[in-house]
Design a protein around this motif. Structure first.
Motif, PDB file in Angstrom:
ATOM      1  N   LEU A  43       0.834  -1.200   0.000  1.00 49.05           N
ATOM      2  CA  LEU A  43       0.000   0.000   0.000  1.00 49.05           C
ATOM      3  C   LEU A  43       0.872   1.255   0.000  1.00 49.05           C
ATOM      4  O   LEU A  43       0.669   2.168  -0.803  1.00 49.05           O
ATOM      5  N   GLU A  46       2.430   2.343  -3.164  1.00 48.34           N
ATOM      6  CA  GLU A  46       1.558   3.113  -4.052  1.00 48.34           C
ATOM      7  C   GLU A  46       1.069   4.406  -3.390  1.00 48.34           C
ATOM      8  O   GLU A  46       0.152   5.057  -3.883  1.00 48.34           O
ATOM      9  N   ARG A  48      -0.425   4.841  -0.465  1.00 47.06           N
ATOM     10  CA  ARG A  48      -1.742   4.784   0.180  1.00 47.06           C
ATOM     11  C   ARG A  48      -1.660   4.033   1.490  1.00 47.06           C
ATOM     12  O   ARG A  48      -0.702   3.279   1.709  1.00 47.06           O
ATOM     13  N   ASN A  52      -7.864   0.990  -2.628  1.00 44.97           N
ATOM     14  CA  ASN A  52      -8.414   1.896  -3.636  1.00 44.97           C
ATOM     15  C   ASN A  52      -9.879   2.218  -3.416  1.00 44.97           C
ATOM     16  O   ASN A  52     -10.334   3.325  -3.642  1.00 44.97           O
ATOM     17  N   GLU A  57      -9.888   8.619   3.962  1.00 45.96           N
ATOM     18  CA  GLU A  57      -8.733   9.359   3.458  1.00 45.96           C
ATOM     19  C   GLU A  57      -7.885   9.811   4.628  1.00 45.96           C
ATOM     20  O   GLU A  57      -8.400   9.999   5.720  1.00 45.96           O
ATOM     21  N   THR A 157       3.465  11.201   1.322  1.00 47.10           N
ATOM     22  CA  THR A 157       2.408  10.198   1.500  1.00 47.10           C
ATOM     23  C   THR A 157       1.226  10.801   2.264  1.00 47.10           C
ATOM     24  O   THR A 157       0.076  10.619   1.873  1.00 47.10           O
ATOM     25  N   GLY A 160      -0.859  12.868   0.183  1.00 45.99           N
ATOM     26  CA  GLY A 160      -1.423  12.177  -0.991  1.00 45.99           C
ATOM     27  C   GLY A 160      -0.711  12.555  -2.277  1.00 45.99           C
ATOM     28  O   GLY A 160      -1.310  12.569  -3.355  1.00 45.99           O
ATOM     29  N   GLU A 219      -6.796  -5.431  -5.075  1.00 49.03           N
ATOM     30  CA  GLU A 219      -5.798  -4.961  -4.134  1.00 49.03           C
ATOM     31  C   GLU A 219      -4.518  -5.762  -4.282  1.00 49.03           C
ATOM     32  O   GLU A 219      -4.475  -6.939  -3.925  1.00 49.03           O
TER      33      GLU A 219
END
Ligand code: AMP
Length: 586
Positions: A43, A46, A48, A52, A57, A157, A160, A219
């Protein structure tokens, strides 16, 4: 695993734009990651900390980040802000100021991937009073322990802004190379930026297994973990879970009915292609409903109306259905183009008012899971039958997509006309015995948006020809009818007729038909009583200021007389408009 290891990978990835090299870097790294760390690493790789499809958030804006940097480094927020204005990137600012900071506490402990991950997740979960303070502390705690380069990536990170420039395909390959590389006999050479594969067939087998696992879970974190700990079998056992979106099946496009039938086989199910947006509806055993878009964003909160329809009208303890939500005008009931309801998708407030002002009808067209059983390997016809059994249709709420099994071109043409007239985009062709292939654009489902639908138009005028055509009327003004019944010209057709009578409808015959209908003549131009209807083909409908209806046919050609039709049965301007709109979307 230490966070610095991951940071090293970020740095390496940033140094190259080559897809194969990036894949190689990730695959080498993944081999070192333990099964326990795998989900977190994947995660974070990427950028996050949630899947996804997870609506949560991190929710930290630059302001809060400035404050956290201030707390962590003891440098004033104003100063940091000035630096930020100069550099334009808070990640770089963090790196620079963490380098120069003097506090003794710095670098006290080594950051682990898990620590970073946990703190970032907590950021999303905080609510209520004191949230800003708590958030600041959580970030500052990380920054205090971070090396300069680590702080750069933490900041990116949190905000975002992490981008490693690795697409889905490369991520999939990295997992294949990492965990099955030995079996496949794969070799990457950096100098050549090339790979050698001993056996392509085996490669494809592993790649397909990884892809499939991704399609049903969406995922890579879960896929990599399963591949690492349980190999190929682990991938095969990853099942879809109600509540977690699966990649939707996509459609191919065909331009002719013949081509579409060739791809899906005959007979095929022909459905209306609705101009709405895709909703994948999940209901779990507890009765919770979740809705996802085609891009797998969770839109449950935005569509309480759809949640209700599914709750009330679809039978089954648990299921995943695939559908298109279409907006309609609440006064006239007519379908509206997608643009009219698109605003509902991102809406965060006034949700109930939005669902009243912009109501949608759910048109269900597939089922992916039913009461714990995956339906994707069942034939389409069987899936459709199941839908027919479990859905209680209620127009303007939830219905089954209009579907008819046909094998005749004429039937398709008729359905196309019905579809366009009802405000749809066109048709979908579906293969009766095909499975549901998540994430794939395979030939099981064909979109067909544009038929070169002929128009039935009225001749309102003509022009005498030249040279050897001088005795014939050889060019015809053609018109459709507007709402008030007036004839509105949309072009001039001068091809399609034959010069010799024995070859078909000829100029001579047409001249004979039109002559008695002449109202007036001016030079070569003739006005005739609007009595004769002809079928007209064309290449395209264009917007045109020349004609009063606003449209013109490109390359119109006469395809024959429509003696069965009176002038008031000619194609309408509204229909021309709809064809024009459908054309634009395809
Ligand atoms: P396109 O977006 O042009 O690639 O067309 C495919 C999309 O058409 C799907 O993703 C669905 O959102 C939509 N669609 C509308 N009606 C249907 C239907 N009857 N069956 C499947 N998809 C449909």
């Amino acid at each position: 695993m230490e966070y610095s290891k991951l940071v090293e990978v970020y740095e390496q990835l940033n140094k190259t734009t080559k897809r194969l090299e990036k894949t190689h870097i990730i695959s080498e790294f993944l081999r070192e990651v333990s099964a326990d760390d795998m989900e977190h690493v994947m995660l974070l790789l990427e950028g996050r900390v949630f899947s996804n499809y997870d609506a949560r958030e991190i929710g930290v804006a630059s302001r809060l980040m400035l404050k956290s940097l201030g707390v962590a480094t003891g440098i004033s927020v104003d100063k940091i802000e000035n630096e930020w204005k100069k550099q334009g990137d808070l990640g770089l600012v963090a790196e620079a100021i963490v380098k120069t900071k003097k506090q003794a506490t710095l670098h006290s402990t080594k950051l682990t991937v898990k620590k970073v991950f946990d703190n970032l997740r907590k950021l999303a979960e905080l609510k209520g009073e004191g949230t800003v303070e708590r958030k600041t502390q959580l970030i500052a705690e990380l920054l205090t322990s971070a090396k300069p380069i680590e702080s750069k990536y933490i900041v990116k990170t949190v905000l975002g802004e992490m981008r490693i420039g690795v697409g889905e395909g490369a991520m999939r390959d990295a997992i294949v190379w990492a965990f099955f590389g030995n079996k496949i006999g794969i070799k990457y050479t950096r100098e050549m930026n090339d790979i050698e594969v001993e056996d392509r067939e085996i490669y494809n087998k592993y790649a397909d297994a990884v892809q499939h696992a991704y399609d049903v879970t969406n995922e890579f974190a879960l896929v990599a973990k399963a591949a690492k700990s349980k190999g190929l079998e682990g991938l095969g056992n990853i099942g879809m879970k109600v509540g977690i979106p699966i990649q939707v099946m996509l459609a191919l496009k065909c331009d002719t009915i013949e081509e579409a039938f060739e791809t899906v086989g005959k007979p095929a199910a022909i459905e209306f292609k609705y101009d709405g947006f895709r909703i994948q509806g999940h209901k779990d055993e507890k009765g919770n409903i979740r809705l996802f878009t085609r891009r797998l964003e969770d839109v449950t909160a935005q569509f309480p109306d759809v949640v209700e329809f599914i709750k009330k009208n679809v039978r089954g303890k648990s299921f995943i259905i695939d559908s298109e939500a279409v907006g309609y005008n609440k006064k006239t009931g007519k379908y509206l183009p997608f643009q009219n309801i698109s605003q509902r998708i991102k809406r965060k407030y006034d949700i109930d008012k939005m669902s009243q002002d912009f109501p949608v009808e759910v048109n269900v067209f597939d089922i992916i899971n039913y009461e714990g059983k995956s339906m994707i390997n069942e034939e389409f016809e069987k899936r459709r039958k199941l839908l027919e059994k479990i859905i209680k249709q209620e127009p303007k709420k939830i219905v089954l997509s209009k579907s008819k099994i046909v094998s005749d071109k004429k039937d398709v043409e008729k359905l196309f006309k019905d579809a366009i007239n009802a405000g749809n985009e066109g048709l979908m062709f579906k293969s009766l015995n095909a499975p549901y292939k998540p994430g794939a654009r395979v030939g099981y489902m064909i979109k067909f948006k544009q038929i070169m639908e002929t128009l039935d138009l009225v001749i309102t005028g003509a022009e005498w020809g030249e040279g050897k055509r001088a005795k014939w009327m050889s060019s015809y003004r053609i018109a459709c009818i507007d709402e008030s019944g007036n004839f509105v010209e949309i072009g001039k057709a001068s091809t399609g007729l034959k010069e010799k009578e024995e070859e078909g409808l000829s100029f001579m015959e047409m001249t004979k038909i039109l002559k008695p209908l002449i109202i007036s003549e001016k030079g070569k131009e003739v006005k005739v009583k609007p009595k004769i209807v002809i079928e007209v083909g064309y290449d395209e409908i264009q917007k045109s200021p020349t004609y009063e209806g606003g449209f013109a046919l490109r390359f119109p050609r006469v395809q024959g007389l429509r003696q069965d039709k009176g002038p008031h049965e000619a194609s309408t301007l509204d229909y021309v408009k709809k064809l024009y709109a459908g054309q634009k979307k395809s």
